[in-house]
Design a protein around this motif. Structure first.
Motif, short mmCIF file in Angstrom:
data_model
loop_
_atom_site.label_atom_id
_atom_site.label_comp_id
_atom_site.label_asym_id
_atom_site.label_seq_id
_atom_site.Cartn_x
_atom_site.Cartn_y
_atom_site.Cartn_z
N HIS A 173 6.32 1.56 8.78
CA HIS A 173 7.30 0.87 9.63
C HIS A 173 7.57 1.64 10.92
CE1 HIS A 173 8.35 -2.26 6.71
NE2 HIS A 173 8.30 -1.33 5.78
N ASP A 174 7.46 2.98 10.90
CA ASP A 174 7.73 3.76 12.11
C ASP A 174 6.70 3.45 13.19
OD1 ASP A 174 9.82 4.94 10.79
OD2 ASP A 174 8.80 6.87 10.46
N GLU A 175 7.13 3.55 14.43
CA GLU A 175 6.21 3.36 15.54
C GLU A 175 5.18 4.49 15.55
OE1 GLU A 175 5.75 0.91 17.72
OE2 GLU A 175 7.27 -0.20 16.59
N LEU A 176 3.91 4.12 15.67
CA LEU A 176 2.83 5.10 15.61
C LEU A 176 2.92 6.12 16.74
CD1 LEU A 176 -0.14 2.77 14.65
CD2 LEU A 176 0.83 4.58 13.24
N VAL A 199 0.03 9.59 12.62
CA VAL A 199 -0.56 9.26 11.31
C VAL A 199 -0.82 10.57 10.57
CG1 VAL A 199 -2.45 8.11 10.09
CG2 VAL A 199 -1.70 7.25 12.32
N ARG A 200 -0.40 10.64 9.34
CA ARG A 200 -0.73 11.79 8.50
C ARG A 200 -2.03 11.48 7.77
NH1 ARG A 200 5.18 13.98 6.30
NH2 ARG A 200 6.18 13.97 8.36
N MET A 201 -3.04 12.27 8.09
CA MET A 201 -4.39 11.96 7.60
C MET A 201 -4.89 13.03 6.64
SD MET A 201 -6.29 10.63 11.08
CE MET A 201 -5.35 11.55 12.30
N LEU A 202 -5.63 12.57 5.65
CA LEU A 202 -6.31 13.46 4.71
C LEU A 202 -7.79 13.13 4.71
CD1 LEU A 202 -6.28 15.55 2.36
CD2 LEU A 202 -6.06 13.60 0.81
#
Length: 456
Positions: free
Chosen positions: A81-84, A89-92
């Motif tokens: 929901h938060d604006e990007l 982005v938390r990426m793995l």
């Protein structure tokens, strides 16, 4: 050396349930194609929806999606929901492939009335442990059906069908001192004893005929009424049929094939399934890491960047979004071996069951820096998880991961971590029974957007 003291707060039942699910995933995932198939099954059970790269995407805030490329690489994400532009982005990142023996296109070899299959060595295989193992075969087949339509399917013999017998020491008295392995002549797996008539016929026929017949029979067993007019091509790999299991007097260890790097794929998938929808989280599991990542489905390809571009919407938005983002590259680390401790820097020898390892290399073979390392330590502290550090001996070469590739191609702040492992790239590797849970716990906290990870 541990940076944080190990703690014994894990619920043993919860730990065993997690590891048993890991065992099932490892056993069911002999090739990258099977890895992605099994990840999809897990993701769909948590409401993730499949996307196609060829389609226009209509994404909705708070929903979960996945997309694949080549059937061997996967990106799954929570569209938060938060604006990007504010949360990033938390990426793995992890990889779906493991070192193995791949069947050659014209593989049949008939020698002394035995049927063997010629193989290529895929990745940095530790070859010695492949001898005298119960091997099975799995992979992808492209075929033409009875209506002349080209299709593909996955195949898994799911039983021991081959072995690579050692040469008896009586015939090589120096075997324990200086035996070397010729990858062309010494490792073709033996499948069966041919009758004399079959052996004579096989020498006259096309080299694919016998193997095609074997594959056809297996397809019939797996797919019942499927109509196949012709097998066009395949990608098949041999794998160790022995199942994943606890090892040790107190079950301290987990032994399995492909811990590098399916352990990270599994832990990442489980963590993403439980990620909240406040912010956007993403898991990328790429193929071909073990051979350099330079492919359409490898980390050096366009897969991740194209997905991030579609999330951001424009080049400027992508740059701004990436600036707010972070990636954890999860790939196994070398635990200090009690019989070969001199192969490690004395101050950087990770111990099994003492937590995930932050991997550091001054020459950027790993993408960790002091900021991303600090973030991981804070996340681990909040999860009550110990951490360790690994630096290769200064007089030895250092391997690498997808971390530096992602950092270079995407420009995202990146950290390299991994679970301490013995016998990396062997047919059967060894890690700690608690470290699996430790990694998963930190990744869960990473995907929790109530946890701040910014550095002021």
């Amino acid at each position: 050396m541990s940076d944080v003291r190990a703690v014994d707060h894990i619920d043993p039942i919860e730990l065993d349930n997690f590891n048993q699910d890991l065992f099932a995933f490892l056993d069911a995932s002999p090739t990258p194609y099977h890895v992605v198939k099994n990840q999809i099954a897990l993701l769909e059970s948590y409401g993730f929806e499949g996307l196609c790269e060829a389609d226009a995407w209509q994404l909705e805030k708070g929903k979960r999606y996945y997309v694949t490329r080549n059937g061997s690489s996967l990106i799954a994400f929570v569209y938060g929901h938060d604006e990007l532009l504010n949360s990033g982005v938390r990426m793995l990142g992890a990889h779906t492939d493991s070192p193995c023996l791949k069947v050659k296109p014209n593989a049949e070899i008939v020698a002394q009335s035995y049927l063997k299959l010629g193989v290529e060595v895929y990745g940095g295989v530790l070859l010695n442990p492949w001898f005298d193992r119960d091997l099975s075969l799995a992979g992808k087949i492209v075929y033409r059906d009875d209506k002349q339509v080209m299709k593909s399917l996955l195949i898994n013999f799911d039983k021991p069908i081959a072995t690579i017998p050692s040469l008896a020491i009586h015939l090589d008295r120096e075997a324990n001192k200086n035996r070397s392995i010729n990858a062309q002549t010494d490792i073709p797996p033996v499948l069966m004893v041919l009758a004399q008539s079959d052996s004579s016929t096989a020498n006259k026929k096309s080299s694919k005929d016998l193997l095609d017949n074997i594959l056809m029979e297996q397809i019939k067993r797996q797919y019942d009424d499927l109509k196949i007019a012709q097998i066009l091509d395949f990608e098949l790999s041999f794998f160790d049929y022995q199942k994943a299991a606890y090892v040790g007097l107190n079950d301290d260890f987990i032994a399995s094939s492909r811990l590098d790097n399916l352990l990270s794929c599994f832990a990442g998938t489980y963590a993403l399934m439980r990620a909240d929808t406040q912010g956007s989280s993403l898991l990328v599991c790429s193929d071909h890491e073990e051979v350099g990542s330079a492919s359409t489905s490898g980390a050096q390809g366009t897969f991740l960047k194209s997905v991030l571009e579609r999330l951001a919407g424009s080049a400027e938005s992508l740059t701004r979004m990436v600036d707010q983002s972070m990636m954890i590259s999860a790939d196994n680390a070398h635990a200090i071996h009690p019989n070969f401790s001199d192969k490690h820097d004395a101050n950087h020898g990770p111990l099994i069951n003492q937590g995930p390892v932050i991997k550091v290399n001054a020459n950027q073979r790993y993408a960790s820096n002091c900021e991303t390392g600090a973030v991981f330590k804070v996340l681990a502290e909040s999860a009550d998880v110990p951490t360790q550090s690994f630096v290769v001996r200064t007089d030895m070469g250092c391997g690498s991961t997808i971390g530096p590739i992602a950092a270079t191609e995407i420009g995202v702040k990146t950290l390299d971590v991994g679970v301490p492992t013995f016998a990396m790239h062997s047919i059967r590797e060894l890690c700690g029974n608690k470290d699996t849970w430790y990694l998963y716990s930190v990744l869960q906290h990473f995907f929790d957007f109530s946890k701040r990870i910014e550095i002021q």
